[in-house]
Design a protein around this motif. Structure first.
Motif, PDB file in Angstrom:
ATOM      1  N   SER A   1      68.597  24.355  -2.059  1.00 41.78           N
ATOM      2  CA  SER A   1      68.267  24.864  -0.730  1.00 41.78           C
ATOM      3  C   SER A   1      69.223  25.941  -0.216  1.00 41.78           C
ATOM      4  CB  SER A   1      68.170  23.710   0.283  1.00 41.78           C
ATOM      5  OG  SER A   1      69.439  23.133   0.522  1.00 41.78           O
ATOM      6  N   ALA A   2      69.542  26.875  -1.078  1.00 40.66           N
ATOM      7  CA  ALA A   2      70.359  27.996  -0.634  1.00 40.66           C
ATOM      8  C   ALA A   2      69.460  29.133  -0.213  1.00 40.66           C
ATOM      9  CB  ALA A   2      71.284  28.455  -1.754  1.00 40.66           C
ATOM     10  N   LYS A   3      69.800  29.798   0.872  1.00 35.80           N
ATOM     11  CA  LYS A   3      68.990  30.903   1.335  1.00 35.80           C
ATOM     12  C   LYS A   3      69.892  31.964   1.949  1.00 35.80           C
ATOM     13  CE  LYS A   3      65.146  32.207   4.180  1.00 35.80           C
ATOM     14  NZ  LYS A   3      63.776  32.062   4.047  1.00 35.80           N
ATOM     15  N   PRO A   4      70.162  33.043   1.192  1.00 33.91           N
ATOM     16  CA  PRO A   4      70.965  34.105   1.755  1.00 33.91           C
ATOM     17  C   PRO A   4      70.131  34.911   2.738  1.00 33.91           C
ATOM     18  CG  PRO A   4      70.289  34.687  -0.454  1.00 33.91           C
ATOM     19  CD  PRO A   4      69.787  33.284  -0.181  1.00 33.91           C
ATOM     20  N   THR A   5      70.576  35.009   3.968  1.00 34.58           N
ATOM     21  CA  THR A   5      69.774  35.688   4.981  1.00 34.58           C
ATOM     22  C   THR A   5      69.839  37.190   4.853  1.00 34.58           C
ATOM     23  OG1 THR A   5      71.643  35.589   6.512  1.00 34.58           O
ATOM     24  CG2 THR A   5      70.026  33.802   6.631  1.00 34.58           C
ATOM     25  N   ALA A   6      70.884  37.734   4.211  1.00 33.24           N
ATOM     26  CA  ALA A   6      70.986  39.190   4.084  1.00 33.24           C
ATOM     27  C   ALA A   6      70.180  39.723   2.929  1.00 33.24           C
ATOM     28  CB  ALA A   6      72.449  39.598   3.924  1.00 33.24           C
ATOM     29  N   LEU A   7      69.830  38.883   1.974  1.00 32.56           N
ATOM     30  CA  LEU A   7      69.038  39.347   0.834  1.00 32.56           C
ATOM     31  C   LEU A   7      67.632  38.915   1.054  1.00 32.56           C
ATOM     32  CD1 LEU A   7      71.493  38.633  -2.091  1.00 32.56           C
ATOM     33  CD2 LEU A   7      71.022  40.798  -1.011  1.00 32.56           C
TER      34      LEU A   7
ATOM     35  N   VAL B   1      79.416  27.886  -6.058  1.00 27.01           N
ATOM     36  CA  VAL B   1      78.097  28.344  -6.469  1.00 27.01           C
ATOM     37  C   VAL B   1      78.079  29.858  -6.319  1.00 27.01           C
ATOM     38  CG1 VAL B   1      75.631  28.289  -5.960  1.00 27.01           C
ATOM     39  CG2 VAL B   1      76.978  26.194  -5.811  1.00 27.01           C
ATOM     40  N   THR B   2      77.623  30.540  -7.358  1.00 26.85           N
ATOM     41  CA  THR B   2      77.586  32.000  -7.366  1.00 26.85           C
ATOM     42  C   THR B   2      76.148  32.479  -7.334  1.00 26.85           C
ATOM     43  OG1 THR B   2      79.620  32.024  -8.661  1.00 26.85           O
ATOM     44  CG2 THR B   2      78.336  34.048  -8.633  1.00 26.85           C
ATOM     45  N   LEU B   3      75.858  33.438  -6.476  1.00 24.79           N
ATOM     46  CA  LEU B   3      74.537  34.051  -6.409  1.00 24.79           C
ATOM     47  C   LEU B   3      74.486  35.185  -7.420  1.00 24.79           C
ATOM     48  CD1 LEU B   3      71.784  34.359  -4.929  1.00 24.79           C
ATOM     49  CD2 LEU B   3      72.910  36.047  -3.480  1.00 24.79           C
ATOM     50  N   ILE B   4      73.553  35.111  -8.360  1.00 25.65           N
ATOM     51  CA  ILE B   4      73.398  36.128  -9.389  1.00 25.65           C
ATOM     52  C   ILE B   4      72.036  36.796  -9.213  1.00 25.65           C
ATOM     53  CG2 ILE B   4      73.359  36.616 -11.863  1.00 25.65           C
ATOM     54  CD1 ILE B   4      76.012  35.447 -11.050  1.00 25.65           C
TER      55      ILE B   4
ATOM     56  N   GLN C   1      64.232  36.540  -9.717  1.00 28.40           N
ATOM     57  CA  GLN C   1      64.770  37.489  -8.745  1.00 28.40           C
ATOM     58  C   GLN C   1      66.231  37.225  -8.444  1.00 28.40           C
ATOM     59  OE1 GLN C   1      62.165  37.774  -5.397  1.00 28.40           O
ATOM     60  NE2 GLN C   1      60.444  38.356  -6.658  1.00 28.40           N
ATOM     61  N   ALA C   2      66.645  35.979  -8.390  1.00 29.48           N
ATOM     62  CA  ALA C   2      68.042  35.617  -8.160  1.00 29.48           C
ATOM     63  C   ALA C   2      68.247  34.170  -8.587  1.00 29.48           C
ATOM     64  CB  ALA C   2      68.413  35.791  -6.691  1.00 29.48           C
ATOM     65  N   TYR C   3      69.484  33.874  -8.944  1.00 26.61           N
ATOM     66  CA  TYR C   3      69.821  32.534  -9.418  1.00 26.61           C
ATOM     67  C   TYR C   3      71.073  32.040  -8.715  1.00 26.61           C
ATOM     68  CZ  TYR C   3      66.840  34.195 -13.189  1.00 26.61           C
ATOM     69  OH  TYR C   3      65.801  34.720 -13.905  1.00 26.61           O
ATOM     70  N   LEU C   4      71.139  30.744  -8.472  1.00 27.03           N
ATOM     71  CA  LEU C   4      72.357  30.106  -7.990  1.00 27.03           C
ATOM     72  C   LEU C   4      72.986  29.417  -9.195  1.00 27.03           C
ATOM     73  CD1 LEU C   4      71.081  28.599  -4.645  1.00 27.03           C
ATOM     74  CD2 LEU C   4      72.644  30.526  -4.942  1.00 27.03           C
ATOM     75  N   VAL C   5      74.169  29.867  -9.565  1.00 25.94           N
ATOM     76  CA  VAL C   5      74.820  29.363 -10.764  1.00 25.94           C
ATOM     77  C   VAL C   5      76.119  28.666 -10.388  1.00 25.94           C
ATOM     78  CG1 VAL C   5      75.780  29.996 -13.013  1.00 25.94           C
ATOM     79  CG2 VAL C   5      73.813  31.252 -12.096  1.00 25.94           C
ATOM     80  N   PRO C   6      76.262  27.372 -10.737  1.00 24.21           N
ATOM     81  CA  PRO C   6      77.512  26.672 -10.428  1.00 24.21           C
ATOM     82  C   PRO C   6      78.612  27.055 -11.412  1.00 24.21           C
ATOM     83  CG  PRO C   6      75.951  25.168 -11.460  1.00 24.21           C
ATOM     84  CD  PRO C   6      75.248  26.487 -11.298  1.00 24.21           C
TER      85      PRO C   6
ATOM     86  N   GLU D   1      64.914  35.810  -3.035  1.00 22.73           N
ATOM     87  CA  GLU D   1      65.433  34.474  -2.831  1.00 22.73           C
ATOM     88  C   GLU D   1      65.705  33.822  -4.173  1.00 22.73           C
ATOM     89  OE1 GLU D   1      63.550  31.650  -0.229  1.00 22.73           O
ATOM     90  OE2 GLU D   1      62.918  33.288   1.071  1.00 22.73           O
ATOM     91  N   PRO D   2      66.778  33.054  -4.244  1.00 18.46           N
ATOM     92  CA  PRO D   2      67.037  32.325  -5.481  1.00 18.46           C
ATOM     93  C   PRO D   2      65.986  31.247  -5.682  1.00 18.46           C
ATOM     94  CG  PRO D   2      68.829  32.043  -3.892  1.00 18.46           C
ATOM     95  CD  PRO D   2      67.776  32.868  -3.249  1.00 18.46           C
ATOM     96  N   ASP D   3      65.323  31.275  -6.832  1.00 16.70           N
ATOM     97  CA  ASP D   3      64.337  30.237  -7.095  1.00 16.70           C
ATOM     98  C   ASP D   3      64.329  29.812  -8.555  1.00 16.70           C
ATOM     99  OD1 ASP D   3      63.073  32.274  -8.440  1.00 16.70           O
ATOM    100  OD2 ASP D   3      61.353  32.362  -7.115  1.00 16.70           O
ATOM    101  N   GLY D   4      64.920  30.610  -9.432  1.00 16.16           N
ATOM    102  CA  GLY D   4      64.964  30.248 -10.844  1.00 16.16           C
ATOM    103  C   GLY D   4      63.655  30.409 -11.580  1.00 16.16           C
ATOM    104  N   LEU D   5      62.557  30.660 -10.873  1.00 20.14           N
ATOM    105  CA  LEU D   5      61.259  30.794 -11.527  1.00 20.14           C
ATOM    106  C   LEU D   5      60.818  32.247 -11.650  1.00 20.14           C
ATOM    107  CD1 LEU D   5      59.349  27.880  -9.783  1.00 20.14           C
ATOM    108  CD2 LEU D   5      60.361  27.882 -12.063  1.00 20.14           C
ATOM    109  N   LEU D   6      60.998  33.022 -10.602  1.00 24.87           N
ATOM    110  CA  LEU D   6      60.536  34.402 -10.600  1.00 24.87           C
ATOM    111  C   LEU D   6      61.557  35.374 -11.171  1.00 24.87           C
ATOM    112  CD1 LEU D   6      58.798  34.506  -7.099  1.00 24.87           C
ATOM    113  CD2 LEU D   6      57.759  34.143  -9.340  1.00 24.87           C
TER     114      LEU D   6
END
Length: 186
Positions: free
Chosen positions: A180-186, A18-21, A8-13, A1-6
């Motif tokens: 509050s983005a949550k990709p359900t497939a990842l 918004v791009t999921l990285i 694992q994934a980032y949401l980048v504007p 999940e994108p969280d920016g702390l761990l």
């Protein structure tokens, strides 16, 4: 999940999207989910390191990092995975190969390619290795999304059912916050 702390994934504007990285740690975690890996890692190789590898019917890789205070510039990067059945898979990229990929990135002269080149190089070779590993659909999707982001190709996140709240500055049209983005497939 994108969280920016761990990591694992980032949401980048980027402008109005918004791009999921997927992050380095996210790719490693997804690779381990296959249940067929015992270890997976990536490392940079400096000019003063002892580094040897060969492909073929009996592939081999050996890396002994230099103990010198200045180990020299980065010359290569590699990722290796050990499978639970005893097999190994590795991928090596020379610096020039990583630089070719960096130059195609939308963020080639700004952001993590400038501030954290080593980590981006490890992620690049890890992403290439992940294509060769036994993997879940989530790992393959993450690798594909990351490649699309690097190339500046739309990710089509609606196919992943990403739910995002984006705050847009009405005066400039720029994104000021993504939450509050949550990709359900990842």
């Amino acid at each position: 999940e994108p969280d920016g702390l761990l990591g694992q994934a980032y949401l980048v504007p980027y402008k109005t999207t918004v791009t999921l990285i997927p992050g380095y740690k996210g790719l490693v975690q997804l690779a381990r989910r296959s249940g067929e890996l015992s270890t997976i890692m990536a490392h940079v190789v400096h000019a003063e390191d002892v580094f040897k590898f060969e492909y073929g019917l009996d592939p081999k890789l050996a890396h002994v990092p230099s103990k010198a205070e200045d180990p020299g510039p980065v010359v290569a990067v590699y990722a290796v995975a050990k499978l639970k059945d005893g097999g190994t898979q590795f991928e090596v990229m020379w610096r020039r190969q990583v630089e070719e990929i960096r130059k195609r990135s939308k963020a080639s002269s700004d952001g993590p390619w400038v501030t954290d080149w080593d980590e981006m190089a490890k992620k690049t070779v890890l992403r290439r290795l992940c294509k060769l590993l036994p993997a879940s659909i989530e790992l393959q999707t993450a690798v594909s999304l990351d490649e699309r982001a690097e190339a500046g190709i739309p990710q089509d996140l609606e196919i992943l059912d990403v739910q995002a709240e984006v705050v847009v500055d009405q005066a400039t049209g720029e994104i000021t916050e993504a939450a509050s983005a949550k990709p359900t497939a990842l």
